[in-house]
Structures are given as C-alpha cells and as structure tokens.
Design an enzyme around this catalytic site. Structure first.
Site, short mmCIF file in Angstrom:
data_model
loop_
_atom_site.label_atom_id
_atom_site.label_comp_id
_atom_site.label_asym_id
_atom_site.label_seq_id
_atom_site.Cartn_x
_atom_site.Cartn_y
_atom_site.Cartn_z
N GLU A 36 0.87 -1.17 0.00
CA GLU A 36 0.00 0.00 0.00
C GLU A 36 0.91 1.23 0.00
OE1 GLU A 36 -2.77 0.26 3.26
OE2 GLU A 36 -3.59 2.14 2.46
N ARG A 262 5.46 -13.01 9.65
CA ARG A 262 6.06 -11.69 9.49
C ARG A 262 7.46 -11.68 10.05
NH1 ARG A 262 2.71 -7.29 9.14
NH2 ARG A 262 4.24 -5.90 10.07
N LYS A 272 4.49 0.31 9.51
CA LYS A 272 4.54 1.59 8.80
C LYS A 272 3.91 2.71 9.62
CE LYS A 272 3.21 -0.07 4.70
NZ LYS A 272 2.54 -0.09 3.41
P1 ATP Z 1 2.64 -2.47 7.95
O1 ATP Z 1 2.03 -3.33 8.98
O2 ATP Z 1 4.06 -2.11 8.22
O3 ATP Z 1 1.81 -1.29 7.54
P2 ATP Z 1 1.53 -3.81 5.77
O4 ATP Z 1 1.38 -5.27 5.70
O5 ATP Z 1 0.29 -3.08 6.06
O6 ATP Z 1 2.71 -3.42 6.70
P3 ATP Z 1 1.71 -3.52 2.97
O7 ATP Z 1 2.16 -2.36 2.19
O8 ATP Z 1 0.30 -3.92 2.88
O9 ATP Z 1 2.11 -3.20 4.45
O10 ATP Z 1 2.65 -4.76 2.71
C1 ATP Z 1 3.00 -5.24 1.45
C2 ATP Z 1 3.45 -6.67 1.57
O11 ATP Z 1 4.53 -6.78 2.48
C3 ATP Z 1 2.34 -7.54 2.10
O12 ATP Z 1 2.27 -8.71 1.30
C4 ATP Z 1 2.76 -7.87 3.49
O13 ATP Z 1 2.31 -9.14 3.86
C5 ATP Z 1 4.28 -7.80 3.42
N1 ATP Z 1 4.82 -7.44 4.73
C6 ATP Z 1 4.52 -6.35 5.46
N2 ATP Z 1 5.17 -6.37 6.64
C7 ATP Z 1 5.91 -7.50 6.66
C8 ATP Z 1 6.80 -8.11 7.61
N3 ATP Z 1 7.06 -7.54 8.77
N4 ATP Z 1 7.38 -9.29 7.29
C9 ATP Z 1 7.13 -9.85 6.09
N5 ATP Z 1 6.31 -9.34 5.16
C10 ATP Z 1 5.69 -8.18 5.42
MG MG Z 2 -1.30 -4.12 4.51
#
Ligand code: ATP
Ligand code: MG
Length: 555
Positions: A36, A262, A272
């Site tokens: 995102e 994760r 984020k």
């Molecule tokens: P955050 O919780 O930091 O906002 P998010 O999952 O909301 O992270 P996205 O931009 O939706 O952020 O993530 C893009 C991709 O990265 C998704 O497929 C998500 O599963 C993966 N991802 C995000 N955080 C992690 C993590 N800590 N470890 C592994 N993969 C991750």
């Molecule tokens: Mg997300």
C-alpha cells in the site's frame, strides 16, 4: 569448480510450488508484491520482496508490483515512488508495468453488481455502532442486519446511487452476504465497499466509493493471473473470504493464498504506522534516517542490496512466529561488505602524536584490500605530527593490553614501529599529546631483536581530511519496543542512537561519490552519506562495526 550459485534453501512455499509444477497444475508461476503506498518500505517488506521476486527468478516465472491503493486518504505519489526505488535498489524488476488496484476499480464495481444480482451482496445503512453490535464477538455469533433481505432491485439501485454520490460518507456500505453466525468474524457479512469522498492519487475525484482490501486483493490477483498469492500470517483468517469472493464471481482464475510469518526484528519496529509516527513527531530525521529500519534508511546507512538479500536467505520462510536478532541482519551485511569495501584509515577520537625523529621518514604504498589487489593501492602518508585514536593509548593499561603505553612500542599500520617517549598533559591532568619516536629500520619489516605485537591505525595530520562521522546505535533500548500496548513505544527510544563526531580520514577518499563504502580499519564499515555529503566535506555513516559489538556486550 562450478560457478553455479548454490541451490536456494527450500521452504514450505517452494515445496508447494514444486508440487504444483510437477503435477501440471501450473506451467509456470506468477507472484506479486502488493504494497500500500502509505509509507516507506521496511525490512519486513524487504523479506516479502526477496521472497516474491526471488521465487519468480528461481522458477523463471513473473512477479508483479501492484499498489494496493484503496485508502486514498493515506496514500501518496511520494510513497509510491519510493517503493519502486526500493524494489529496484534491492535488485529486482517487476513484470511489465507497475499495476494499481485502482486500474481495476471499474471491474471491481462490475463484480460487486454481479454479487448483488446473485443475492450475495446487500447495501446496509446501519450506523457503525449498530454494525458492531450486530457483528457479535469471538464467542457470540452475530445477528442478521435488518437490511440483509433487501431485494436485488433495491440493492442495485442503492449501490448505483452510492456510486453516483447521493449519500454522505459513511452513510451506507455494501456488504457480502455470507454468514453472520460464522465462527470466523471475517465471514460475518464483511463490508466490501464504503463511501469516502477523498482525492485519490490516480483516479482523482472520479470515485466516491472505494472497495475494501480483502475484496480488492483477491480479484486483483485473479485478474493478473497470479498463481501463488503470498502474504503474512495475519491474513490466514481472511483466506476463506479470499476464496469466497473468487468462488462467487465469474472469473476464470483462482489464485491460492499462502501465509508466512512476518519478520520482526529486535530493538526496532516493523509497522509503517509507527514508523510514520517517528517521522511526524521528528523523533528521527525523515524516513531515510539511517537509524530507521526502512529500506531507504538502511540504504543510506550503507547496507548493500546483496547484504539484505543474504539476510532474507538466512532467516528463511516459515509459519512460526519469530523475532530475529539484529545481529543476524548486521552479520549478513558485514559479510557482504568484507569483500566489497576498500580499506582505509580514519580517526574518530584523535590524540595528537609528535614524532621527534621524523626526518627522512618515508611513505609506503598499501593495497586497498588484502585479498583484492584489483582495488588498487594508495600512498599511506607520514608526517611530523600524527593522529592516533585516543583509545589506543593507556597510561595504566589493563592486563593483556597490546596498544600504546608510556615507554611501549606499537606498529603503525602500513608504516613504522613507534615508541612513546613522553606524555604531555594539560593543567587538569588530561593527556593532550604524545611525543614518540620511530624506528627507521621497520618500514615494511620486523624490528630487530624484539617482537612488537600491537598494530594501531593513524593519520598524518598534515595530510588528513576532516570528515563528519555519524555513529549509530540501536534506535530503541528494549528488544520489543511495541510489546506493551499500554506504553507508547516512543518512550523506549534510545537517546544515544546517534553520535556525530568530527574526525579525520585519509585524503584518498576525497573524491569518492556518495554511497561509496569503505572499511575504516578497526572502526567498522562506513558509507558516504547520499544526502548531506558535499564535495570536499565528506559525511560518513557508520554502517556496522567490524565485530558484533552487541554479542560482546551480552557475554
Ligand atoms: P505495515 O504493517 O508495516 O503497515 P503492511 O502489511 O500493512 O505493513 P503492505 O504495504 O500492505 O504493508 O505490505 C505489502 C506486503 O509486504 C504484504 O504482502 C505484506 O504481507 C508484506 N509485509 C509487510 N510487513 C511485513 C513483515 N514484517 N514481514 C514480512 N512481510 C511483510
Ligand atoms: Mg497491509
């Protein structure tokens, strides 16, 4: 010897892919990375990037970069641009154009109409509070909304009017009609569309209704022909919804979702939202502050793409919850820099040394790297006054001390053996200068009749280049800063995470470009700051120390 790279370490996702290819279920694989654009990417995303793009590379498949841009208020072009930069910097290229979930808004709307026509979606105008009450709890089933049995015609009309902007933000939603009694709360008639008048970075003001993530994601995957949709474990309970949507619309492709755990790292945070808080509250100097666990921060600090990819390889992929020690990340980076970074000398805490017999002293050529003659050589300059590291001298040395003491000798790296003859102090008794002499017969050879164990680094004062050197420590002073929901994680910020010193380096680094990396002998790996560096005024970030200083502290 074969020059093939070692076979990738297997994991449960690779096993699934191997089986799918062997059975002919898929002829090739297609993955995607779906961020995102609501912040900069962090080390957790790096793991996901290495996994998704890495699988595509290893299996000669494809990996799409798709922005999940369904929350217009939080998203920006700046974030979208930084994400593309980060993916490329990590060494990956996506398949074709960048994709956007918003490219599919029209199609998503059409599928929603299809669900309505099938009696599988309805417009609900319960208030958010009522919606919560009807939803039930983890232990209590939910109850049907009184609006659940609206006719198809009524739903089509209301949904069209939602789209046309007839209703206020939040006044109503479109819900999937699944099962209010499901033990899985995600299946209790989840919202799939909401009304939100917000300017969207791609579609502007064209839409005032936006599809929800769960609904959007599975359809976007299917439209792109993704075979393996890999996400983190918190989406495991959403998988039945992913499948329900695809099972109930007319779409020829049904990707499968697989979840892995994760990545979390000790002494930092991987969210984020919280990283944004650090930026907004100016606890750090922007998203690319070298203390940040963002990809841009790590890049600025001097981490290499190869080091990060190696880290991803070392931590592997599994379903078990794991918090990885920062030392694992640092050692992957260090191992990569070891062979890559030319070595020079720098002084971060100078003590002046006057050489009383410098007349006739010579300079000596030295390799930039002991194992890489192709990195070239430079002249290690000598002079009448030198800087040494203040820590390399001790008046009352502890047992086992191998560095300089009054009356003692050390080898100056790439230069002479030097003896300390006199210690000069200020009025307060602090050591401000040493008077030393060199053995002229020791340039490039051992002294006669005695052994000199210690080697210290030095610079000739006359030739040294002043440099700003930024030393970093962990950003937080507890291993899990956001473990306790009651306590603001910012209270655990380490006030000593950044130390700026005015130091000195060998003049040969003078013209190096931003992001050039060096080993400063005995001090660590350093990288020229890509933002603040100016020609003739070098700014260095310490990327990582030479040894694992954390492990040393612990034991
Ligand atoms: P955050 O919780 O930091 O906002 P998010 O999952 O909301 O992270 P996205 O931009 O939706 O952020 O993530 C893009 C991709 O990265 C998704 O497929 C998500 O599963 C993966 N991802 C995000 N955080 C992690 C993590 N800590 N470890 C592994 N993969 C991750
Ligand atoms: Mg997300």
């Amino acid at each position: 010897m074969s020059s093939n790279p070692p076979a990738p370490v297997s994991n449960f996702i690779r096993s699934i892919i191997d089986a799918d290819l062997a059975s002919g279920k898929h002829a090739s694989i297609a993955t995607r990375f779906p961020p995102e654009p609501n912040g900069y990417l962090h080390i957790g995303h790096a793991k996901s990037i290495c996994l998704n793009f890495g699988l595509a590379q290893d299996y000669q498949g494809t990996c799409n970069l798709r922005f999940d841009d369904t929350n217009p208020e939080k998203e920006s072009e700046e974030y979208a641009q930084s994400i593309q930069d980060d993916v490329r910097w990590l060494g990956f290229e996506w398949n074709g154009q960048v994709r956007w979930a918003s490219d599919y808004f029209e199609a998503l709307y059409g599928f929603a109409v299809e669900l309505i026509n099938k009696g599988l979606a309805y417009v609900d105008d319960l208030t958010p509070e009522q919606m919560r009450q009807y939803r039930g709890t983890l232990t209590q089933p939910g109850q049907n909304s009184p609006n659940r049995d609206r006719t198809v015609a009524e739903n089509l009309d209301l949904f069209a009017r939602m789209k046309a902007g007839e209703f206020a933000d939040g006044a109503m939603v479109l819900r999937a009609k699944i099962d209010m009694a499901s033990p899985n709360i995600n299946l209790r008639d989840p919202v799939i569309y909401r009304i939100r008048r917000a300017h969207h970075i791609r579609t502007g003001d064209q839409w005032c209704i936006y599809p929800m993530y769960d609904y959007t994601h599975c359809i976007s995957d299917a439209l792109e022909g993704i075979t393996h949709s890999i996400c983190t474990l918190e989406f495991e309970d959403h998988r039945p919804l992913y499948d329900w949507v695809l099972d109930n619309i007319t779409i020829p492709c049904h990707p499968r979702q697989y979840e892995f755990s994760r990545l979390e790292l000790h002494y930092t945070i991987t969210s984020k939202r919280k990283l944004l808080q650090l930026v907004n509250e100016k606890k750090v100097n922007g998203w690319d502050d070298p203390r940040m666990p963002t990809i841009s921060g790590m890049r600025r600090r001097g981490y290499t793409p190869e080091g990060l990819r190696e880290f991803a390889k070392r931590i592997g992929v599994s379903k078990s919850e794991n918090i990885v020690d920062m030392a694992v990340l640092e050692s992957a980076v260090r191992d990569d820099l070891e062979a890559r970074a030319p070595r020079v000398m720098a002084i971060i805490n100078p003590l002046k040394v006057t050489i009383t017999n410098a007349d006739g002293a010579l300079t000596r050529e030295a390799d930039f790297h002991p194992n890489h003659p192709e990195f070239g050589k430079r002249e290690v300059l000598f002079g009448e006054t030198l800087f040494i590291e203040a820590d390399d001298f001790s008046e009352v040395p502890p047992p086992g001390w191998k560095r300089l003491t009054p009356g003692g000798e050390v080898r100056l790296r790439h230069s002479y053996v030097m003896r300390c003859d006199e210690v000069v102090k200020d009025a307060a008794g602090a050591v401000i200068e040493l008077k030393c002499s060199i053995d002229h017969n020791t340039l490039g050879k051992n002294p006669e009749g005695r052994k000199v164990k210690g080697v210290i680094h030095f610079l000739s004062c006359k030739h040294a280049l002043p440099a700003e050197i930024r030393l970093y420590d962990r950003l937080f002073n507890v291993p899990e800063p956001d473990a306790d929901r009651e306590v603001d994680f910012c209270t655990h910020l380490n006030p000593a995470s950044l130390t700026v010193v005015q130091g000195w380096v060998e003049a040969c680094v003078q013209d190096a470009a931003p992001e050039t990396r060096y080993q400063f002998e005995r001090l660590g790996y350093f990288c020229i700051d890509r933002r603040d560096h100016q020609p003739g005024k070098p700014v260095f970030n310490r990327t990582v120390t030479l040894k694992d200083s954390w492990a040393r502290e612990q034991g």
